[in-house]
Design an enzyme around this catalytic site. Structure first.
Site, PDB file in Angstrom:
ATOM      1  N   CYS A  34      14.323 -40.110  -2.467  1.00 19.54           N
ATOM      2  CA  CYS A  34      13.347 -39.858  -1.656  1.00 19.54           C
ATOM      3  C   CYS A  34      13.987 -39.425   0.157  1.00 19.54           C
ATOM      4  O   CYS A  34      14.004 -40.243   0.177  1.00 19.54           O
ATOM      5  CB  CYS A  34      12.815 -40.947  -1.205  1.00 19.54           C
ATOM      6  SG  CYS A  34      11.081 -41.044  -0.382  1.00 19.54           S
ATOM      7  N   CYS A  37      12.159 -41.688   2.111  1.00 23.76           N
ATOM      8  CA  CYS A  37      12.776 -42.697   2.288  1.00 23.76           C
ATOM      9  C   CYS A  37      14.072 -42.881   3.380  1.00 23.76           C
ATOM     10  O   CYS A  37      14.782 -43.534   4.677  1.00 23.76           O
ATOM     11  CB  CYS A  37      13.433 -43.650   1.096  1.00 23.76           C
ATOM     12  SG  CYS A  37      11.594 -43.808   0.355  1.00 23.76           S
TER      13      CYS A  37
END
Length: 109
Positions: A34, A37
């Site tokens: 991600c 993230c």
């Protein structure tokens, strides 16, 4: 360099580290693949250092613990959930700025 104050939560330690914690816990539900993230990670580390001893801060890899992500309704990452007294208290979904994270954990003070 990663902060020493950021915990790693797993399916095995989630109950003892998060649900049974005497202080509020911010869990960053994340994934290695991600991009947002990865962008959020330094902010989470900064928060962990700023609130050391007041709020426990850590990450949980949703791919390693999909049941926990499902149990807490995490449908996209990053999702930050604040736990207080063993229960989900508040959450933020998506990339956040540092001030939003401070507001989230500051509500627990």
């Amino acid at each position: 360099m990663a902060s020493q104050n950021v915990h790693t939560f797993t399916l095995e330690n989630f109950e003892s580290e998060v649900l049974q914690s005497p202080i509020p816990v911010l869990v960053d539900f994340t994934a290695t693949w991600c991009g947002p993230c990865k962008a959020l990670a330094p902010l989470v580390e900064k928060l962990a250092d700023a609130f050391q001893g007041k709020v426990k801060v850590g990450k949980l890899d949703i791919d390693a613990a999909p049941k926990l992500a499902q149990d807490y309704g995490v449908r996209s990452v990053p999702t930050c959930i604040l736990f207080q007294g063993g229960a989900k208290s508040k959450q933020l979904v998506g990339m956040q700025n540092y001030d939003k994270l401070v507001q989230l954990v500051g509500a627990a003070q």
